[in-house]
Design a protein around this motif. Structure first.
Motif, PDB file in Angstrom:
ATOM      1  N   ILE A  67      25.764  78.896  62.003  1.00 49.51           N
ATOM      2  CA  ILE A  67      24.819  79.430  62.971  1.00 49.51           C
ATOM      3  C   ILE A  67      23.388  79.315  62.439  1.00 49.51           C
ATOM      4  N   ALA A  68      22.405  79.444  63.354  1.00 47.38           N
ATOM      5  CA  ALA A  68      21.005  79.567  62.964  1.00 47.38           C
ATOM      6  C   ALA A  68      20.690  81.045  62.804  1.00 47.38           C
ATOM      7  N   GLN A  69      20.045  81.385  61.689  1.00 45.78           N
ATOM      8  CA  GLN A  69      19.767  82.790  61.406  1.00 45.78           C
ATOM      9  C   GLN A  69      18.536  83.259  62.166  1.00 45.78           C
ATOM     10  N   MET A  70      18.656  84.375  62.826  1.00 44.56           N
ATOM     11  CA  MET A  70      17.561  84.857  63.653  1.00 44.56           C
ATOM     12  C   MET A  70      16.343  85.241  62.826  1.00 44.56           C
ATOM     13  N   ALA A  71      16.559  85.719  61.600  1.00 45.75           N
ATOM     14  CA  ALA A  71      15.425  86.101  60.753  1.00 45.75           C
ATOM     15  C   ALA A  71      14.611  84.897  60.302  1.00 45.75           C
ATOM     16  N   ALA A  72      15.205  83.709  60.390  1.00 43.86           N
ATOM     17  CA  ALA A  72      14.525  82.498  59.913  1.00 43.86           C
ATOM     18  C   ALA A  72      13.396  82.059  60.826  1.00 43.86           C
ATOM     19  N   ARG A  73      13.441  82.465  62.070  1.00 43.34           N
ATOM     20  CA  ARG A  73      12.439  82.021  63.040  1.00 43.34           C
ATOM     21  C   ARG A  73      12.374  83.028  64.176  1.00 43.34           C
ATOM     22  N   PRO A  74      11.168  83.305  64.683  1.00 44.88           N
ATOM     23  CA  PRO A  74      11.077  84.206  65.835  1.00 44.88           C
ATOM     24  C   PRO A  74      11.735  83.571  67.054  1.00 44.88           C
ATOM     25  N   PRO A  75      12.047  84.351  68.073  1.00 44.97           N
ATOM     26  CA  PRO A  75      12.729  83.786  69.242  1.00 44.97           C
ATOM     27  C   PRO A  75      11.946  82.664  69.924  1.00 44.97           C
ATOM     28  N   THR A  76      10.620  82.722  69.855  1.00 43.39           N
ATOM     29  CA  THR A  76       9.836  81.630  70.445  1.00 43.39           C
ATOM     30  C   THR A  76      10.090  80.323  69.710  1.00 43.39           C
ATOM     31  N   SER A  77      10.165  80.372  68.369  1.00 45.01           N
ATOM     32  CA  SER A  77      10.438  79.159  67.591  1.00 45.01           C
ATOM     33  C   SER A  77      11.844  78.651  67.860  1.00 45.01           C
TER      34      SER A  77
END
Length: 355
Positions: A67-77
């Motif tokens: 999965i892609a980690q949510m902390a790695a990028r804001p939802p816009t990114s």
């Protein structure tokens, strides 16, 4: 006889560098009828860049972050990346998201590990609004307010400059705990599962049903995807194959999280292995890795993995055909985790799963 299963390839995070045979394995999987390819991330290689390189290699296969980690990028990114990937892949991209754990979120990304349910709900809603591109995005949220309140006072609501290829591209949530699994059933298009024991299938179905029953739920059991990365070790010596997967389970149960909070440890306890999980954790955190490996019961490995000769795995697959799982992912990744599938393994699994 249970339901048919789709088959995918799970390219886990890199070890010290990119594996040499990634493109070869993915092309082979595509030729064998694998329906999708997924890539994860922890705190090294990211989940999106290698997938972008694969978009032209495997025409027809879906490509997902797993999965892609949510902390790695804001939802816009995340929304920007998802729309970009969806264009590059001609509409074959799936955005798999997960919260990770406090060690990674706070230790690597420098973000507070806030309660995941509200944060995940906001994150997914913002991504969907951006991808829908119906209006400039305003969001009065606790975790991700848009535009940013305060600051210079110059912020304004914005709408993506690019038009999405699909205005409603699929989002899957990685989840292990009961509340997060139910949340996936409510707000997502699918659930990315890990270490799923067939003995807990009824329990998982109940959690998903909680989500499906909530007002505004997106899906039902009939059109909800459950993707499972299933450890696989093929070979005539069952005991040797079980041994090869013990380090993987010990790592996640004992080392992928803190003593105070480890979702994989909690899952092992939920499966009925609390005493063993306690010993695994104690040994692993003390640096006694071999001792931790030895504690992992063969029954635990058999609960969550496919091990042994092809004939045995063919029979064992029937248990998963009776579960809520819709897609099995054959993992391949760092050799130290003993999940580096080769082309022969991929061919064997294609024959066993797809016929």
């Amino acid at each position: 006889m249970g339901h048919e299963l789709k088959l995918g390839l799970h390219l886990t995070y890199w070890g010290s560098g990119p594996p040499d045979d990634t493109f070869t394995l993915v092309r082979r999987a595509c030729d064998l009828g694998y329906e999708s390819v997924w890539l994860g991330e922890v705190y090294g290689s990211d989940a999106l860049t290698p997938l972008a390189a694969l978009t032209t290699v495997v025409p027809g296969m879906r490509l997902g972050t797993g999965i892609a980690q949510m902390a790695a990028r804001p939802p816009t990114s995340a929304a920007m990346a998802a729309m970009t990937m969806d264009h590059l892949s001609d509409g074959r991209f799936v955005l798999g998201l997960g919260v990770s754990g406090p060690q990674v979120v706070e230790g690597w990304y420098g973000r507070p590990f806030e309660p995941p349910l509200g944060r995940t709900r906001e994150y997914v809603e913002i991504v969907r609004r951006i991808v829908a591109r119906e209006e400039p995005v305003c969001f009065d949220g606790k975790h991700y307010p848009l535009p940013y309140p305060g600051g210079t006072g110059l912020a304004k609501a914005l709408k993506s400059t690019i038009h999405p290829r699909r205005t409603d591209l699929p989002i899957l949530l990685g989840a292990e705990g009961p509340k997060n699994v139910a949340l996936a059933g409510e707000i997502a298009d699918g659930w990315f599962a890990m270490f799923l024991s067939t003995r807990l299938d009824g329990w998982y179905r109940e959690r998903l049903a909680e989500g499906f029953a909530r007002p505004g739920a997106r899906r039902t059991q009939d059109d909800f995807e459950v993707v499972l990365g299933i450890p696989t070790a093929i070979g005539d010596d069952v005991e040797a194959q079980v041994d090869s997967l013990r380090p993987l389970l010990a790592l996640y149960i004992g080392g992928m999280g803190a003593r105070e909070r480890n979702f994989h440890f909690e899952l092992a306890c939920r499966m009925g292995y609390e005493a063993e999980a306690e010993k695994i954790r104690e040994h692993y955190l003390a640096g006694e890795h071999d001792e931790a490996f030895a504690v992992v019961p063969a029954e635990m490995v058999e609960d969550v993995a496919l091990v042994g000769p092809a004939e045995k795995i063919r029979d064992d697959l029937e248990r998963w055909r009776e579960t809520c799982v819709t897609t099995l992912l054959i993992p391949t990744g760092p050799d130290k985790l003993a999940i580096h599938a080769d082309e022969n393994d991929l061919a064997t699994m294609a024959e066993l799963v797809l016929g």
